[in-house]
Design a protein around this motif. Sequence first.
Motif, short mmCIF file in Angstrom:
data_model
loop_
_atom_site.label_atom_id
_atom_site.label_comp_id
_atom_site.label_asym_id
_atom_site.label_seq_id
_atom_site.Cartn_x
_atom_site.Cartn_y
_atom_site.Cartn_z
N LEU A 76 0.84 -1.20 0.00
CA LEU A 76 0.00 0.00 0.00
C LEU A 76 0.87 1.25 0.00
N TYR A 77 0.58 2.17 -0.91
CA TYR A 77 1.37 3.39 -1.06
C TYR A 77 0.46 4.60 -0.93
N SER A 78 1.03 5.70 -0.45
CA SER A 78 0.31 6.97 -0.51
C SER A 78 1.24 7.98 -1.17
N ASP A 79 0.75 8.63 -2.21
CA ASP A 79 1.55 9.61 -2.95
C ASP A 79 2.96 9.08 -3.22
N SER A 80 3.04 7.91 -3.77
CA SER A 80 4.30 7.27 -4.21
C SER A 80 5.15 6.68 -3.09
N GLU A 81 4.81 6.94 -1.82
CA GLU A 81 5.62 6.38 -0.72
C GLU A 81 4.97 5.10 -0.20
N LEU A 82 5.79 4.06 0.00
CA LEU A 82 5.27 2.80 0.52
C LEU A 82 4.84 2.97 1.98
N LEU A 83 3.56 2.66 2.27
CA LEU A 83 3.07 2.75 3.66
C LEU A 83 3.33 1.45 4.41
N ASN A 84 3.04 0.33 3.73
CA ASN A 84 3.20 -0.96 4.40
C ASN A 84 2.98 -2.09 3.39
N GLN A 85 3.42 -3.28 3.77
CA GLN A 85 3.10 -4.48 2.98
C GLN A 85 2.36 -5.43 3.89
N VAL A 86 1.18 -5.85 3.47
CA VAL A 86 0.38 -6.74 4.31
C VAL A 86 0.37 -8.12 3.66
N LYS A 87 0.94 -9.11 4.36
CA LYS A 87 1.03 -10.47 3.80
C LYS A 87 -0.30 -11.22 4.00
N PHE A 88 -0.55 -12.20 3.15
CA PHE A 88 -1.78 -13.00 3.28
C PHE A 88 -1.55 -14.27 4.11
N LEU A 365 -1.17 -0.06 12.29
CA LEU A 365 -1.99 -1.18 12.76
C LEU A 365 -1.84 -2.42 11.89
N ALA A 366 -1.51 -2.21 10.60
CA ALA A 366 -1.47 -3.36 9.70
C ALA A 366 -0.35 -4.34 10.05
N ASP A 367 0.53 -3.98 10.97
CA ASP A 367 1.56 -4.93 11.41
C ASP A 367 1.04 -5.86 12.50
N TRP A 368 -0.10 -5.50 13.09
CA TRP A 368 -0.62 -6.35 14.16
C TRP A 368 -1.28 -7.58 13.56
N ASP A 369 -0.93 -8.75 14.11
CA ASP A 369 -1.48 -9.99 13.57
C ASP A 369 -3.00 -10.00 13.58
N ILE A 370 -3.58 -9.46 14.66
CA ILE A 370 -5.04 -9.52 14.80
C ILE A 370 -5.72 -8.73 13.67
N VAL A 371 -5.10 -7.61 13.28
CA VAL A 371 -5.67 -6.78 12.21
C VAL A 371 -5.45 -7.48 10.86
N ARG A 372 -4.22 -7.98 10.66
CA ARG A 372 -3.91 -8.66 9.38
C ARG A 372 -4.81 -9.87 9.19
N SER A 373 -5.01 -10.62 10.29
CA SER A 373 -5.82 -11.83 10.20
C SER A 373 -7.26 -11.48 9.84
N LYS A 374 -7.79 -10.43 10.48
CA LYS A 374 -9.18 -10.05 10.23
C LYS A 374 -9.37 -9.62 8.77
#
Length: 474
Positions: A76-88, A365-374
């Motif tokens: 996920l990027y905002s204005d060309s900067e990487l915000l985070n990568q969320v794995k499946f 928050l996207a680094d938290w397992d509970i959020v990623r899992s949901k």
Amino acid sequence: MSNPDVLIVGAGPVGLNLGLCLLKQGLSFRIIDKKSGPTTSSNAVGVNCRTMEVWESLGFIDEAIKRGLKVHGTSLYSDSELLNQVKFDLIESKHDFMLALPQAHTEKLLLEELAKNGITVDWEHELTSINQSPEDVTVAIKHNEKDEEFSYRWVVGCDGYRSSVRDLSGLTRACHDLPLHFLMVDAEVSGEISTSTVNILFHDKGMIFMIPMRDSIRVVVEISTDEEYKHLKTCEPDTFREIIAKRYPKINIGRVDWSSAFYIHECLADNYRNGRIFIAGDASHTHSPMGGQGMNTGIQDTWNLAWKLGQVKRGEVADTLLDSYSLERRAIGHDVLERSGKLTTMATTTNPILKRLRNFGIHHLADWDIVRSKVANGLSQSNICYENSPLVKHEQVRKSGQLKYPEYQGDKWTLLTLEDSNDQLPSYIRMINVNQLPLHAHYCLIRPDGYTAMYANDITEIFEYFRKNHFNLK
Ligand SMILES: Cc1cc2nc3c(=O)[nH]c(=O)nc-3n(C[C@H](O)[C@H](O)[C@H](O)COP(=O)(O)OP(=O)(O)OC[C@H]3O[C@@H](n4cnc5c(N)ncnc54)[C@H](O)[C@@H]3O)c2cc1C
């Protein structure tokens, strides 16, 4: 020769998948489509884990995976900067990835699987009228300018957004359009883009969404300025390149294979059943493609309906079981509309406060397992347990954390048990001994579609469940 049990109207991915599910249930069917052949464009690309679990039960998941590309997360990027990568990787399935497979390839695969069983589609056959009686459904089918009448026990409309089955049988729907426009291309893309994850770029001029595929990348871009609107109908590759460059100059668009424009219709049918007539897929629900839920939800509709038709046909249960199709699947359709609508709003907002909240949430928050899992289990439809259904004791099932057992899904009910039993079970239930069950239960009942129905300590509770739901226990 007698007519098949079911007429499937529409040979898109949903109608073709229904055919394969009905084969598994031993029902005979005919598939018609008014077009001259399958789609050649890529349309729906993302196959989620629940669809893969169904294809595994239908016997062709290895071939599907071979033809597609495994995608393992979202960048996920905002204005060309990487915000985070969320794995499946927290998806609760052995298929903990998204399979990128263009719709034309999906349809080809499903057609090949049907052909292995001697089934072909009657192309250029259009349903033009439909009438039902308590015994059957009579339809008129137009072919070569001639209408012919046929009768079937059931008709399923998998005939897409403009479904004739839905409209001619008096099933209604509520719709509204979102004020958003998108351009979509399949193209060669190079530069700073992840080819193992979905890429979502938020931008004030309009978001970009990119899904890597085997031979190209699906690029969807939101068009939000007057200057760009005029290109919606016919967008030349160079104009598309300019539109992308204004938002994300770190990539280059090379060869363009296919392009299309779309806006979002949000529609949900009020009921998916009218007597002997059913609707599934886009005929029942359409929504934003954010989250890639459209085709997957339709495929799950067919998985839900097929085993119920099979049991009713074999006289193992009363016809009332078929009411649970609309009850269960419409609730899911409603959730999908709501979720994809929220995702679209979040991705396209230009409100500075909402943008900051969104970016903060993704960054932290996207680094938290509970959020990623949901998020991952929601988007992959792995968190479904049909809580509104009389066929699921949902409080128990949620508490157990084991909402489904895909390894046991197929054509029968499964009763997992800790102890050997001499109880005589009807032929549609198979018993399997296991060493351990959640909730310290002695029994776990699994539906033919793999969803957990209930846990019990005494076999009489299981019999009571079947009796209450009008199953024949002899
Ligand atoms: C450009 C585009 C991009 C898309 N991208 C995505 C995506 O990225 N992710 C996603 O999940 N979804 C996407 N979708 C949506 C996805 O393609 C649909 O959800 C999916 O195709 C629905 O399948 P279906 O079988 O229900 O309907 P359809 O694919 O619409 O098939 C319906 C079939 O019924 C036939 N038919 C209609 N009326 C009759 C009749 N009276 N008699 C006989 N046959 C009839 C039609 O000819 C058609 O073949 C996209 C759609 C489009 C158009």
